[in-house]
Design a protein around this motif. Structure first.
Motif, mmCIF file in Angstrom:
data_model
loop_
_atom_site.group_PDB
_atom_site.id
_atom_site.type_symbol
_atom_site.label_atom_id
_atom_site.label_comp_id
_atom_site.label_asym_id
_atom_site.label_seq_id
_atom_site.Cartn_x
_atom_site.Cartn_y
_atom_site.Cartn_z
ATOM 1 N N LEU A 7 0.856 -1.197 0.000
ATOM 2 C CA LEU A 7 0.000 0.000 0.000
ATOM 3 C C LEU A 7 0.885 1.239 0.000
ATOM 4 O O LEU A 7 1.692 1.427 0.910
ATOM 5 N N VAL A 8 0.755 2.066 -1.018
ATOM 6 C CA VAL A 8 1.482 3.335 -1.092
ATOM 7 C C VAL A 8 0.523 4.469 -0.728
ATOM 8 O O VAL A 8 -0.481 4.683 -1.412
ATOM 9 N N LEU A 9 0.839 5.170 0.353
ATOM 10 C CA LEU A 9 0.064 6.333 0.772
ATOM 11 C C LEU A 9 0.862 7.576 0.392
ATOM 12 O O LEU A 9 1.899 7.867 0.986
ATOM 13 N N PHE A 10 0.374 8.283 -0.605
ATOM 14 C CA PHE A 10 1.083 9.413 -1.198
ATOM 15 C C PHE A 10 0.526 10.719 -0.637
ATOM 16 O O PHE A 10 -0.690 10.941 -0.636
ATOM 17 N N ALA A 11 1.416 11.574 -0.145
ATOM 18 C CA ALA A 11 0.987 12.856 0.424
ATOM 19 C C ALA A 11 1.849 13.987 -0.135
ATOM 20 O O ALA A 11 3.029 14.104 0.201
ATOM 21 N N ASN A 21 7.889 13.593 -7.198
ATOM 22 C CA ASN A 21 6.903 12.725 -6.571
ATOM 23 C C ASN A 21 5.795 12.283 -7.514
ATOM 24 O O ASN A 21 5.329 11.145 -7.426
ATOM 25 N N SER A 22 5.366 13.158 -8.399
ATOM 26 C CA SER A 22 4.288 12.787 -9.314
ATOM 27 C C SER A 22 4.678 11.612 -10.211
ATOM 28 O O SER A 22 3.923 10.636 -10.309
ATOM 29 N N PRO A 23 5.849 11.646 -10.877
ATOM 30 C CA PRO A 23 6.225 10.479 -11.681
ATOM 31 C C PRO A 23 6.469 9.222 -10.840
ATOM 32 O O PRO A 23 6.199 8.108 -11.299
ATOM 33 N N LEU A 24 6.926 9.395 -9.605
ATOM 34 C CA LEU A 24 7.100 8.245 -8.720
ATOM 35 C C LEU A 24 5.746 7.609 -8.409
ATOM 36 O O LEU A 24 5.593 6.383 -8.443
ATOM 37 N N PHE A 25 4.753 8.443 -8.116
ATOM 38 C CA PHE A 25 3.422 7.942 -7.796
ATOM 39 C C PHE A 25 2.768 7.301 -9.020
ATOM 40 O O PHE A 25 2.120 6.253 -8.918
ATOM 41 N N GLU A 26 2.950 7.914 -10.181
ATOM 42 C CA GLU A 26 2.386 7.343 -11.414
ATOM 43 C C GLU A 26 2.964 5.961 -11.675
ATOM 44 O O GLU A 26 2.249 5.046 -12.104
ATOM 45 N N LYS A 27 4.250 5.797 -11.426
ATOM 46 C CA LYS A 27 4.889 4.489 -11.603
ATOM 47 C C LYS A 27 4.313 3.480 -10.609
ATOM 48 O O LYS A 27 4.034 2.333 -10.963
ATOM 49 N N ALA A 28 4.133 3.905 -9.357
ATOM 50 C CA ALA A 28 3.589 3.000 -8.331
ATOM 51 C C ALA A 28 2.218 2.471 -8.741
ATOM 52 O O ALA A 28 1.897 1.295 -8.505
ATOM 53 N N LYS A 29 1.404 3.329 -9.371
ATOM 54 C CA LYS A 29 0.055 2.940 -9.764
ATOM 55 C C LYS A 29 0.061 1.848 -10.833
ATOM 56 O O LYS A 29 -0.926 1.129 -10.998
ATOM 57 N N GLN A 30 1.170 1.716 -11.549
ATOM 58 C CA GLN A 30 1.254 0.764 -12.661
ATOM 59 C C GLN A 30 1.717 -0.629 -12.237
ATOM 60 O O GLN A 30 1.687 -1.564 -13.039
ATOM 61 N N THR A 168 12.959 4.420 -11.792
ATOM 62 C CA THR A 168 13.266 3.022 -12.112
ATOM 63 C C THR A 168 13.625 2.243 -10.854
ATOM 64 O O THR A 168 13.167 1.113 -10.648
ATOM 65 N N GLN A 169 14.423 2.865 -9.980
ATOM 66 C CA GLN A 169 14.794 2.209 -8.726
ATOM 67 C C GLN A 169 13.563 1.986 -7.845
ATOM 68 O O GLN A 169 13.443 0.936 -7.203
ATOM 69 N N TYR A 170 12.684 2.956 -7.815
ATOM 70 C CA TYR A 170 11.456 2.841 -7.027
ATOM 71 C C TYR A 170 10.604 1.689 -7.552
ATOM 72 O O TYR A 170 10.068 0.892 -6.777
ATOM 73 N N SER A 171 10.498 1.597 -8.862
ATOM 74 C CA SER A 171 9.756 0.509 -9.487
ATOM 75 C C SER A 171 10.368 -0.839 -9.118
ATOM 76 O O SER A 171 9.658 -1.787 -8.760
ATOM 77 N N ASP A 172 11.697 -0.913 -9.186
ATOM 78 C CA ASP A 172 12.389 -2.157 -8.828
ATOM 79 C C ASP A 172 12.122 -2.521 -7.363
ATOM 80 O O ASP A 172 11.893 -3.691 -7.036
ATOM 81 N N LEU A 173 12.162 -1.509 -6.491
ATOM 82 C CA LEU A 173 11.958 -1.740 -5.063
ATOM 83 C C LEU A 173 10.539 -2.223 -4.784
ATOM 84 O O LEU A 173 10.331 -3.213 -4.069
#
Length: 204
Positions: A7-11, A21-30, A168-173
């Motif tokens: 669960l990613v809680l984005f604030a 943060n926006s591109p990080l959150f968009e990646k998380a949603k995918q 990319t690292q966030y996606s990998d994590l």
């Protein structure tokens, strides 16, 4: 080895100004297995639905707080979320063991450069030290706390072409967390995840 639910809680209170943060959150949603929630979009008046948020926590194994570091802490809605959702008798205290054994990770962006977050640096404390209240929150709730995943120098990250690699690292994590392929013992002990990420993820 079964998959974990993340669960990613984005604030982020001013997403229109967000370059990282926006591109990080968009990646998380995918990412399959990840539930991504934009707290400011969901609760524009801060009227947090405690039952819904507690249900989300119960349904997930790994909780990620994703936020820009504001005055060495979280943005206001994430603090409000903690104050209301992590109730006595649910998250801690007598019979408050609903989060026991779950994992908490902070994915943050910081305006200052990495060398500013040192004992002798501009901010006097390491990034992990500044997040000690969240680490202790995890401890009180019986959760496993991972070292933070941080993007430093966020104000200049776009012009320095560092955001794509961080995404990319966030996606990998996140993908590795879903697949339960992160060395959690080491992830709990180090200062921050950034430089050790490749070693923490079990590729097998």
């Amino acid at each position: 080895m079964s998959n974990k639910r993340v669960l990613v809680l984005f604030a982020h209170p001013s997403q229109h100004r967000s370059e990282a943060n926006s591109p990080l959150f968009e990646k998380a949603k995918q990412i399959e297995g990840v539930t991504a929630v934009d707290l400011y979009a969901e609760y524009p008046t801060f009227n947090i639905n405690i039952d819904r948020e507690q249900k989300r926590l119960l349904e997930h194994d790994v909780i990620v707080f994703q936020f820009p570091l504001y005055w060495y802490s979280t943005p206001a809605i994430l603090k409000e979320w903690q104050d209301l959702v992590l109730e006595y008798g649910f998250a801690y205290g007598t019979d408050g063991n609903e989060l026991k054994g779950k994992t908490l990770l902070c994915s943050i962006t910081a305006g200052g450069k990495e060398d500013a977050y040192q004992t002798e640096g501009y901010n006097h404390f390491t990034i992990r030290e500044l997040l000690h209240p969240l680490e202790q929150t995890a401890s009180l709730c019986g959760m496993h706390y991972m070292a933070p995943f941080a993007l430093f120098g966020a104000r200049t990250a776009l012009e320095e072409n560092r955001i794509e690699q961080h995404v990319t690292q966030y996606s990998d994590l996140l993908t590795a967390l879903v697949a339960d392929k992160v060395d959690m013992e080491k992830a709990r002990q180090i200062e921050k995840l950034n430089h050790d990420l490749a070693e923490l993820i079990n590729k097998e």
